[in-house]
Design an enzyme around this catalytic site. Structure first.
Site, PDB file in Angstrom:
ATOM      1  N   TYR A 140      -8.627   5.861   7.691  1.00 35.86           N
ATOM      2  CA  TYR A 140      -9.340   6.558   8.751  1.00 35.86           C
ATOM      3  C   TYR A 140     -10.186   7.537   8.725  1.00 35.86           C
ATOM      4  O   TYR A 140      -9.588   8.320   8.431  1.00 35.86           O
ATOM      5  CB  TYR A 140      -7.084   6.945   9.468  1.00 35.86           C
ATOM      6  CG  TYR A 140      -7.170   5.866   9.575  1.00 35.86           C
ATOM      7  CD1 TYR A 140      -6.251   4.975   8.557  1.00 35.86           C
ATOM      8  CD2 TYR A 140      -6.310   5.299  10.538  1.00 35.86           C
ATOM      9  CE1 TYR A 140      -4.634   4.190   8.422  1.00 35.86           C
ATOM     10  CE2 TYR A 140      -5.311   4.283  10.907  1.00 35.86           C
ATOM     11  CZ  TYR A 140      -4.617   3.625  10.091  1.00 35.86           C
ATOM     12  OH  TYR A 140      -4.430   2.761  10.382  1.00 35.86           O
ATOM     13  N   HIS A 145       0.555  -0.693   0.191  1.00 36.72           N
ATOM     14  CA  HIS A 145       0.222   0.121   0.370  1.00 36.72           C
ATOM     15  C   HIS A 145       0.754   1.603   0.318  1.00 36.72           C
ATOM     16  O   HIS A 145       2.492   1.459   0.476  1.00 36.72           O
ATOM     17  CB  HIS A 145      -0.861   0.502   1.590  1.00 36.72           C
ATOM     18  CG  HIS A 145      -2.243  -0.576   1.260  1.00 36.72           C
ATOM     19  ND1 HIS A 145      -3.825  -0.581   1.715  1.00 36.72           N
ATOM     20  CD2 HIS A 145      -2.598  -1.718   0.573  1.00 36.72           C
ATOM     21  CE1 HIS A 145      -4.295  -1.254   1.006  1.00 36.72           C
ATOM     22  NE2 HIS A 145      -3.578  -2.313   0.516  1.00 36.72           N
ATOM     23  N   PRO A 147      -3.512   0.592  18.041  1.00 38.94           N
ATOM     24  CA  PRO A 147      -3.681   0.468  17.160  1.00 38.94           C
ATOM     25  C   PRO A 147      -4.121   1.534  16.068  1.00 38.94           C
ATOM     26  O   PRO A 147      -3.164   0.544  15.157  1.00 38.94           O
ATOM     27  CB  PRO A 147      -4.589  -0.807  16.755  1.00 38.94           C
ATOM     28  CG  PRO A 147      -5.557  -0.522  18.396  1.00 38.94           C
ATOM     29  CD  PRO A 147      -5.100   0.465  19.434  1.00 38.94           C
ATOM     30  N   TYR A 161       4.381   6.425  10.142  1.00 38.98           N
ATOM     31  CA  TYR A 161       3.866   4.761   9.310  1.00 38.98           C
ATOM     32  C   TYR A 161       4.664   4.789   9.243  1.00 38.98           C
ATOM     33  O   TYR A 161       4.032   3.015   8.834  1.00 38.98           O
ATOM     34  CB  TYR A 161       2.360   5.829   8.740  1.00 38.98           C
ATOM     35  CG  TYR A 161       1.393   4.764   8.674  1.00 38.98           C
ATOM     36  CD1 TYR A 161       0.018   4.970   9.429  1.00 38.98           C
ATOM     37  CD2 TYR A 161       1.195   3.841   7.699  1.00 38.98           C
ATOM     38  CE1 TYR A 161      -1.312   4.454   9.357  1.00 38.98           C
ATOM     39  CE2 TYR A 161       0.409   2.665   7.579  1.00 38.98           C
ATOM     40  CZ  TYR A 161      -1.233   3.145   8.718  1.00 38.98           C
ATOM     41  OH  TYR A 161      -2.125   2.300   8.589  1.00 38.98           O
ATOM     42  N   LYS A 199       1.111   0.032  15.133  1.00 43.55           N
ATOM     43  CA  LYS A 199       2.698  -0.024  15.786  1.00 43.55           C
ATOM     44  C   LYS A 199       2.834  -1.289  15.763  1.00 43.55           C
ATOM     45  O   LYS A 199       4.360  -1.991  16.049  1.00 43.55           O
ATOM     46  CB  LYS A 199       3.369   1.384  16.072  1.00 43.55           C
ATOM     47  CG  LYS A 199       3.454   2.261  15.651  1.00 43.55           C
ATOM     48  CD  LYS A 199       4.668   2.194  14.130  1.00 43.55           C
ATOM     49  CE  LYS A 199       4.555   3.638  13.518  1.00 43.55           C
ATOM     50  NZ  LYS A 199       5.240   3.197  11.631  1.00 43.55           N
TER      51      LYS A 199
HETATM   52  P1  RFL Z   1       1.180 -11.062  21.315  1.00 40.33           P
HETATM   53  O1  RFL Z   1       0.787 -11.643  19.539  1.00 40.33           O
HETATM   54  O2  RFL Z   1       0.918 -11.100  22.704  1.00 40.33           O
HETATM   55  O3  RFL Z   1       2.537 -12.812  21.685  1.00 40.33           O
HETATM   56  C1  RFL Z   1       2.305 -13.252  23.386  1.00 40.33           C
HETATM   57  C2  RFL Z   1       2.235 -14.737  23.160  1.00 40.33           C
HETATM   58  O4  RFL Z   1       2.899 -15.111  24.430  1.00 40.33           O
HETATM   59  C3  RFL Z   1       1.295 -15.943  24.686  1.00 40.33           C
HETATM   60  N1  RFL Z   1       1.440 -16.135  26.002  1.00 40.33           N
HETATM   61  C4  RFL Z   1       2.130 -16.958  27.038  1.00 40.33           C
HETATM   62  N2  RFL Z   1       2.751 -18.249  27.056  1.00 40.33           N
HETATM   63  C5  RFL Z   1       3.253 -18.614  27.779  1.00 40.33           C
HETATM   64  N3  RFL Z   1       3.067 -18.743  29.219  1.00 40.33           N
HETATM   65  C6  RFL Z   1       2.427 -17.521  30.290  1.00 40.33           C
HETATM   66  N4  RFL Z   1       1.914 -17.243  31.179  1.00 40.33           N
HETATM   67  C7  RFL Z   1       1.836 -16.687  28.381  1.00 40.33           C
HETATM   68  N5  RFL Z   1       1.279 -15.564  28.566  1.00 40.33           N
HETATM   69  C8  RFL Z   1       1.033 -15.364  27.108  1.00 40.33           C
HETATM   70  C9  RFL Z   1       0.307 -15.358  24.212  1.00 40.33           C
HETATM   71  O5  RFL Z   1      -0.646 -16.656  23.911  1.00 40.33           O
HETATM   72  C10 RFL Z   1       0.558 -15.206  22.714  1.00 40.33           C
HETATM   73  O6  RFL Z   1       0.857 -16.519  21.592  1.00 40.33           O
HETATM   74  O7  RFL Z   1       2.695 -10.607  21.738  1.00 40.33           O
HETATM   75  P2  RFL Z   1       4.329 -10.447  20.822  1.00 40.33           P
HETATM   76  O8  RFL Z   1       4.646 -11.644  20.158  1.00 40.33           O
HETATM   77  O9  RFL Z   1       4.871  -9.098  21.324  1.00 40.33           O
HETATM   78  O10 RFL Z   1       3.336  -9.152  19.622  1.00 40.33           O
HETATM   79  C11 RFL Z   1       2.842  -7.964  19.359  1.00 40.33           C
HETATM   80  C12 RFL Z   1       1.465  -8.264  18.590  1.00 40.33           C
HETATM   81  O11 RFL Z   1       0.948  -9.060  19.113  1.00 40.33           O
HETATM   82  C13 RFL Z   1       0.729  -6.252  18.618  1.00 40.33           C
HETATM   83  O12 RFL Z   1       1.995  -5.653  19.320  1.00 40.33           O
HETATM   84  C14 RFL Z   1       0.023  -6.064  17.843  1.00 40.33           C
HETATM   85  O13 RFL Z   1      -1.243  -7.127  17.188  1.00 40.33           O
HETATM   86  C15 RFL Z   1      -0.360  -4.637  17.900  1.00 40.33           C
HETATM   87  N6  RFL Z   1      -1.376  -4.598  16.724  1.00 40.33           N
HETATM   88  C16 RFL Z   1      -1.231  -3.878  15.102  1.00 40.33           C
HETATM   89  N7  RFL Z   1       0.062  -3.835  16.016  1.00 40.33           N
HETATM   90  C17 RFL Z   1       0.762  -2.999  13.830  1.00 40.33           C
HETATM   91  O14 RFL Z   1       2.494  -3.625  14.098  1.00 40.33           O
HETATM   92  N8  RFL Z   1       0.085  -3.543  13.449  1.00 40.33           N
HETATM   93  C18 RFL Z   1      -1.408  -3.569  12.961  1.00 40.33           C
HETATM   94  O15 RFL Z   1      -2.280  -2.709  12.229  1.00 40.33           O
HETATM   95  C19 RFL Z   1      -1.997  -3.547  14.928  1.00 40.33           C
HETATM   96  N9  RFL Z   1      -3.472  -3.433  14.396  1.00 40.33           N
HETATM   97  C20 RFL Z   1      -3.122  -4.805  17.315  1.00 40.33           C
HETATM   98  C21 RFL Z   1      -3.800  -4.205  15.862  1.00 40.33           C
HETATM   99  C22 RFL Z   1      -3.686  -5.129  17.435  1.00 40.33           C
HETATM  100  C23 RFL Z   1      -4.725  -5.073  18.410  1.00 40.33           C
HETATM  101  N10 RFL Z   1      -5.504  -6.189  19.348  1.00 40.33           N
HETATM  102  C24 RFL Z   1      -6.503  -6.956  19.627  1.00 40.33           C
HETATM  103  C25 RFL Z   1      -4.495  -5.931  20.046  1.00 40.33           C
HETATM  104  C26 RFL Z   1      -5.025  -4.640  15.893  1.00 40.33           C
HETATM  105  C27 RFL Z   1      -5.548  -5.080  17.514  1.00 40.33           C
HETATM  106  C28 RFL Z   1      -7.615  -4.772  16.773  1.00 40.33           C
HETATM  107  C1  PHB Z   2      -5.358  -3.935  11.036  1.00 40.88           C
HETATM  108  O1  PHB Z   2      -5.638  -4.120   9.465  1.00 40.88           O
HETATM  109  O2  PHB Z   2      -5.749  -5.116  11.386  1.00 40.88           O
HETATM  110  C2  PHB Z   2      -5.118  -2.709  11.074  1.00 40.88           C
HETATM  111  C3  PHB Z   2      -4.113  -1.701   9.999  1.00 40.88           C
HETATM  112  C4  PHB Z   2      -3.825  -0.589  10.851  1.00 40.88           C
HETATM  113  C5  PHB Z   2      -4.610  -0.474  11.762  1.00 40.88           C
HETATM  114  C6  PHB Z   2      -4.947  -0.707  13.534  1.00 40.88           C
HETATM  115  C7  PHB Z   2      -5.233  -2.012  12.823  1.00 40.88           C
HETATM  116  O3  PHB Z   2      -3.935   1.175  12.469  1.00 40.88           O
END
Ligand code: RFL
Ligand code: PHB
Length: 392
Positions: A205, A76, A296, A387, A300
């Protein structure tokens, strides 16, 4: 029953951070064991991020993980900002020469798990009661009950907590040794995954008097959409029809239609900024959401998690060979990027969301910022630079 095992690096959590770290260490000839509380199926299906910075794509390619990403990732070159009844395009390619790639976190995780297992890596899914002990010694111990019910004790040279915000690793560090910076926001995101082709060519957005909305995507056939909702709302209060009606209102533009489809997944996520420092205590290191989370809006979190472990892998390699200089600098090196992303995510969030009870002054300030960021090349370039991401 207790089995005694050894590994060089014990990793807690098989999210993007833990999995990529284990892979990068293996490429350096370093042995690790990953312990994960959930099942493989759960980890591969958990809906989260979608946007990879250019640097994250380069990192995954260099690590030999780019094949499916290059085939299925969707590049994108910008985003739309919608406000004042208009949709304005920010052209990242033109502004910075850089792009982002839409490739779901679920796919990054599937690629990493498949690769670790193909390379003979050890991932223990479905563990319970993980505990970390002897952090101040040279042989910290990670113990856990495996999926078959046997208590295991893993003697490590280093332990890395990659277990997300609600994990146990950060709590293993004495509270007095950590500085916490935290901000909650008075709203949450309701996210859906829908089996319908995206109604847009780039992410939208949208700032709206009823609250923020985001149109993202996962593939040419699958859309991902988000709505700002109240902090304490329950997903049960949001039947699919109500979600689509609300999305319709917030994205509405003359001549444009939001296509609806079956909702495959939905959930509500609270918004928080959080940084714990330093990201190391003795032989325990923290990486990814275990140490920091951002709202989110700036896309990042996943990128920060990948960037942390790209810094950590060479630092651990050095440390295991008796040189602690990179390991000593790990926390400060990461925190510079983390704070930049924390600021950007806070700025995007406060510019685009409606605070409950916001007055007209607040609204006019947000609109003035949005108009500036879309009218001034300097301001647009700043958004685009943040971004698309920072050099790794
Ligand atoms: P994770 O992915 O949370 O993985 C942690 C893992 O640890 C396990 N765990 C355990 N295992 C053993 N013992 C325990 N006591 C444990 N407790 C937990 C969990 O089951 C899991 O498998 O952390 P990690 O690897 O640091 O990754 C971080 C990312 O997942 C997170 O920052 C992103 O998803 C945030 N985020 C976004 N980031 C972006 O860069 N771009 C995006 O577009 C974006 N969109 C988002 C997001 C997060 C969202 N939510 C649901 C929080 C959109 C959403 C809606
Ligand atoms: C997503 O596709 O899940 C997404 C994209 C952009 C954001 C957050 C989440 O800023």
């Amino acid at each position: 029953m207790r089995a005694d095992m050894r590994t060089q690096v014990g990793i807690v959590g098989a999210g993007p951070a833990g999995l990529l770290l284990s892979h990068l260490l293996a490429q350096r000839g370093i042995d690790s064991v990953l312990v994960e509380s959930r099942s493989r199926e759960y980890c591969e299906a958990r809906q989260r991020a979608g946007v990879l910075e250019a640097g994250s794509v380069a990192l995954l390619r260099e690590a030999g993980l780019g094949a499916r990403l290059d085939r299925e990732g969707i590049e994108h070159g910008g985003i739309y900002l919608q406000f004042d009844g208009q949709r304005r395009h920010l052209d990242f390619r033109d502004l910075t020469g850089r792009t982002v790639t839409v490739y779901a976190q679920t796919e990054v995780v599937k690629d990493l798990i498949a690769r670790r297992l193909a390379d003979g890596g050890v991932i223990e899914f479905g563990v319970t009661a993980p505990e970390i002990a002897d952090l101040d010694s040279h042989r910290p111990v990670l113990s856990y009950t495996d999926a078959r019910g046997s208590r295991q004790e893993l003697t490590c040279e280093v332990i890395v907590g990659c277990d997300g915000f609600h994990g146990m690793s950060r709590a293993a560090i004495p509270a007095s040794a950590l500085t916490i910076r935290e901000r909650g926001y008075p709203y949450s995101w309701l996210g859906i995954l829908a089996a319908v082709p995206p109604s847009t060519d780039e992410l939208i957005y949208a700032y709206h008097e009823r609250g923020f909305a985001l149109h993202s995507l996962r593939s040419p056939l699958t859309s991902r959409l988000y709505l700002q909702v109240g902090r304490d709302e329950k997903i049960e209060e949001w039947p699919d029809e109500r979600i689509w009606d609300e999305l319709d209102r917030r994205f509405q533009l003359p001549g444009w239609t939001l296509h609806r489809g079956p909702v495959l997944d939905k959930g509500i996520t609270p918004m928080r900024s959080f940084v714990a420092a330093p990201m190391r205590h003795g032989r325990l290191f923290l990486a990814g959401d275990a140490a920091h989370i951002v709202p989110p809006t700036g896309a990042k979190g996943l990128n920060l998690a990948l960037a942390d472990v790209a810094v950590l892998a060479p630092a651990l390699d050095q440390l295991l060979h008796g040189d602690s200089s990179l390991a000593g600098a790990y926390s400060d090196t990461c925190l510079r990027r983390i704070w930049r992303s924390t600021h950007f995510s806070w700025w995007m969030t406060t510019m685009l969301h409606r605070k409950p009870g916001a007055d007209d002054m607040e609204t006019e300030l947000q609109l003035a910022q949005l108009r500036y960021v879309t009218a001034s090349r300097a301001a647009a370039t700043s958004l685009a630079e943040n971004y698309t991401g920072y050099p790794t």
